[in-house]
Design an enzyme around this catalytic site. Sequence first.
Site, PDB file in Angstrom:
ATOM      1  N   LYS A 108       0.172   4.236  -0.295  1.00 28.78           N
ATOM      2  CA  LYS A 108      -0.471   5.451   0.235  1.00 28.78           C
ATOM      3  C   LYS A 108      -0.202   6.617  -0.721  1.00 28.78           C
ATOM      4  O   LYS A 108      -0.145   6.400  -1.928  1.00 28.78           O
ATOM      5  CB  LYS A 108       0.006   5.743   1.650  1.00 28.78           C
ATOM      6  CG  LYS A 108      -0.034   4.504   2.550  1.00 28.78           C
ATOM      7  CD  LYS A 108       0.069   4.827   3.987  1.00 28.78           C
ATOM      8  CE  LYS A 108       0.167   3.535   4.783  1.00 28.78           C
ATOM      9  NZ  LYS A 108      -0.088   3.721   6.191  1.00 28.78           N
ATOM     10  N   HIS A 120      -9.563   1.318   4.537  1.00 30.24           N
ATOM     11  CA  HIS A 120      -8.319   1.499   5.297  1.00 30.24           C
ATOM     12  C   HIS A 120      -8.596   2.465   6.452  1.00 30.24           C
ATOM     13  O   HIS A 120      -9.397   3.390   6.320  1.00 30.24           O
ATOM     14  CB  HIS A 120      -7.230   2.047   4.371  1.00 30.24           C
ATOM     15  CG  HIS A 120      -5.871   2.022   4.998  1.00 30.24           C
ATOM     16  ND1 HIS A 120      -5.475   2.947   5.938  1.00 30.24           N
ATOM     17  CD2 HIS A 120      -4.827   1.163   4.850  1.00 30.24           C
ATOM     18  CE1 HIS A 120      -4.241   2.659   6.329  1.00 30.24           C
ATOM     19  NE2 HIS A 120      -3.828   1.585   5.677  1.00 30.24           N
ATOM     20  N   ASN A 147       0.880  -1.169   0.000  1.00 34.94           N
ATOM     21  CA  ASN A 147       0.000   0.000   0.000  1.00 34.94           C
ATOM     22  C   ASN A 147       0.916   1.216   0.000  1.00 34.94           C
ATOM     23  O   ASN A 147       1.490   1.564   1.030  1.00 34.94           O
ATOM     24  CB  ASN A 147      -0.891  -0.025   1.260  1.00 34.94           C
ATOM     25  CG  ASN A 147      -1.693   1.253   1.403  1.00 34.94           C
ATOM     26  OD1 ASN A 147      -1.808   2.033   0.449  1.00 34.94           O
ATOM     27  ND2 ASN A 147      -2.258   1.472   2.581  1.00 34.94           N
ATOM     28  N   GLU A 153      -5.904  -5.019  10.272  1.00 35.88           N
ATOM     29  CA  GLU A 153      -4.903  -3.984  10.516  1.00 35.88           C
ATOM     30  C   GLU A 153      -5.221  -3.284  11.832  1.00 35.88           C
ATOM     31  O   GLU A 153      -6.047  -2.361  11.860  1.00 35.88           O
ATOM     32  CB  GLU A 153      -4.918  -2.962   9.381  1.00 35.88           C
ATOM     33  CG  GLU A 153      -4.519  -3.538   8.046  1.00 35.88           C
ATOM     34  CD  GLU A 153      -3.857  -2.490   7.154  1.00 35.88           C
ATOM     35  OE1 GLU A 153      -2.837  -2.822   6.558  1.00 35.88           O
ATOM     36  OE2 GLU A 153      -4.353  -1.358   7.074  1.00 35.88           O
ATOM     37  N   GLU A 176      -7.043   4.866   7.537  1.00 40.31           N
ATOM     38  CA  GLU A 176      -6.812   6.286   7.218  1.00 40.31           C
ATOM     39  C   GLU A 176      -8.009   6.874   6.485  1.00 40.31           C
ATOM     40  O   GLU A 176      -8.344   8.047   6.667  1.00 40.31           O
ATOM     41  CB  GLU A 176      -5.510   6.427   6.404  1.00 40.31           C
ATOM     42  CG  GLU A 176      -4.287   6.183   7.297  1.00 40.31           C
ATOM     43  CD  GLU A 176      -3.064   5.649   6.594  1.00 40.31           C
ATOM     44  OE1 GLU A 176      -3.005   5.680   5.349  1.00 40.31           O
ATOM     45  OE2 GLU A 176      -2.153   5.171   7.302  1.00 40.31           O
ATOM     46  N   GLY A 207       1.975   2.168  10.655  1.00 43.24           N
ATOM     47  CA  GLY A 207       2.942   3.251  10.513  1.00 43.24           C
ATOM     48  C   GLY A 207       3.599   3.670  11.823  1.00 43.24           C
ATOM     49  O   GLY A 207       4.234   4.720  11.893  1.00 43.24           O
ATOM     50  N   SER A 245       2.917  -2.287  10.357  1.00 36.71           N
ATOM     51  CA  SER A 245       4.370  -2.338  10.578  1.00 36.71           C
ATOM     52  C   SER A 245       4.955  -3.712  10.292  1.00 36.71           C
ATOM     53  O   SER A 245       5.840  -4.190  11.017  1.00 36.71           O
ATOM     54  CB  SER A 245       4.716  -1.872  11.997  1.00 36.71           C
ATOM     55  OG  SER A 245       4.312  -0.526  12.167  1.00 36.71           O
TER      56      SER A 245
HETATM   57  C1  PEP Z   1      -0.981   0.121   5.848  1.00 35.76           C
HETATM   58  O1  PEP Z   1      -1.015   1.312   5.605  1.00 35.76           O
HETATM   59  O2  PEP Z   1      -1.837  -0.618   5.373  1.00 35.76           O
HETATM   60  C2  PEP Z   1       0.112  -0.377   6.690  1.00 35.76           C
HETATM   61  C3  PEP Z   1       0.020  -1.595   7.152  1.00 35.76           C
HETATM   62  O3  PEP Z   1       1.153   0.487   6.937  1.00 35.76           O
HETATM   63  P1  PEP Z   1       2.541   0.132   7.673  1.00 35.76           P
HETATM   64  O4  PEP Z   1       3.034  -1.163   7.098  1.00 35.76           O
HETATM   65  O5  PEP Z   1       3.445   1.286   7.352  1.00 35.76           O
HETATM   66  O6  PEP Z   1       2.242   0.019   9.123  1.00 35.76           O
END
Ligand code: PEP
Length: 248
Positions: free
Chosen positions: A11, A94, A9, A166, A96, A172, A211
Site C-alpha cells: 500500500k 483493490h 501489498n 478479498e 481501496e 486491515g 488479515s
Molecule cells: C490487502 O490490502 O490486500 C490486504 C489483504 O490487507 P491486510 O492483509 O492488511 O488485511
Amino acid sequence: MRRKLVCGNWKMNGNLVSNAALLAGIKAGLEPSNCEVAVCVPAVYIPQCQSTLTGSTLGWGAQDISAHTAGAYTGEMSVSMLRDFSCKYVILGHSERRAYHGESDALVALKMQRVLQFGLTPIVCVGESLAERESEQTKAVVSAQMEILLAAIDAADLAKVVIAYEPVWAIGTGKTATPEMAQGVHAIVRAKLAHKNGELAQAVRILYGGSMKPDNARELLAMPDIDGGLVGGAALNSADFLAIVHSA
Ligand code: PEP
C-alpha cells in the site's frame, strides 16, 4: 498442480531506508521452494526493487496502472513503463481503489486487458462488503464481478490471470474469513472461471486476502482452492511475511 503465490501489498507505506531493510530481510529468509513470492510496492520504489531484487527469486510489481497505453493522462502510469523496470505483477481493483478512486468493474476489466496485452500478470481483486456479506449477497456480488472480468478476457488468456478474493470487511481489520468461508467463495470463483474454460480454470491461482497472518495462513492455505495470499499489513514485517511464505 497450481504453483502457490504469496504477494505483499505494501500500500502507501515505506521509505528508501525501511524498504531496504524489509527487502533484505525477505531475501535473506527466502528458501528455494515451489512457492512464487512477490511484493507490490508504491510506484516510486519500483526502481529500488529492481536494483535490490534482480537475480533473486522475489518478484515485484505495482498496485495499480492506467487503462491507457500512453498520452495526456496526467498522474498516470502505463504498463509499458512498468515493463521497463521488469515488473511482473500489477494488483488491480483493490477495494481501496474501488472505494477511494471510484474504480468500477468495467474499468478494472479494461486495466486487466491492458496488463495482459503487455505480458504482465494481473492480480485482480474481488470481494464483498460487510453489508453484502450480512445480507447474504456474497455469491451474487462476487459472481457479478467475475462475469464482468470474464467477458473481457479471451479464454486462452485465462490462466495468465490471478484472482484475489478479498472480503472487504477483512482487509486491515484483523477479521479473517474462516478457511471454510474463504474456500466457499474460492469455489464460486473457480466455477465461474470454469464456465469460460473448464481445463484452464484449474490452472488459475485464486489468492485469499484479508488479515492473513502467520497464525492463520497455514489453515487458509490448506484449503483446496486457496492458491496463495495477497498480504497487506503482515507484508511490512519480514518475519511475518516469511512465515506466511513458509506456510504456503
Ligand atoms: C490487502 O490490502 O490486500 C490486504 C489483504 O490487507 P491486510 O492483509 O492488511 O488485511
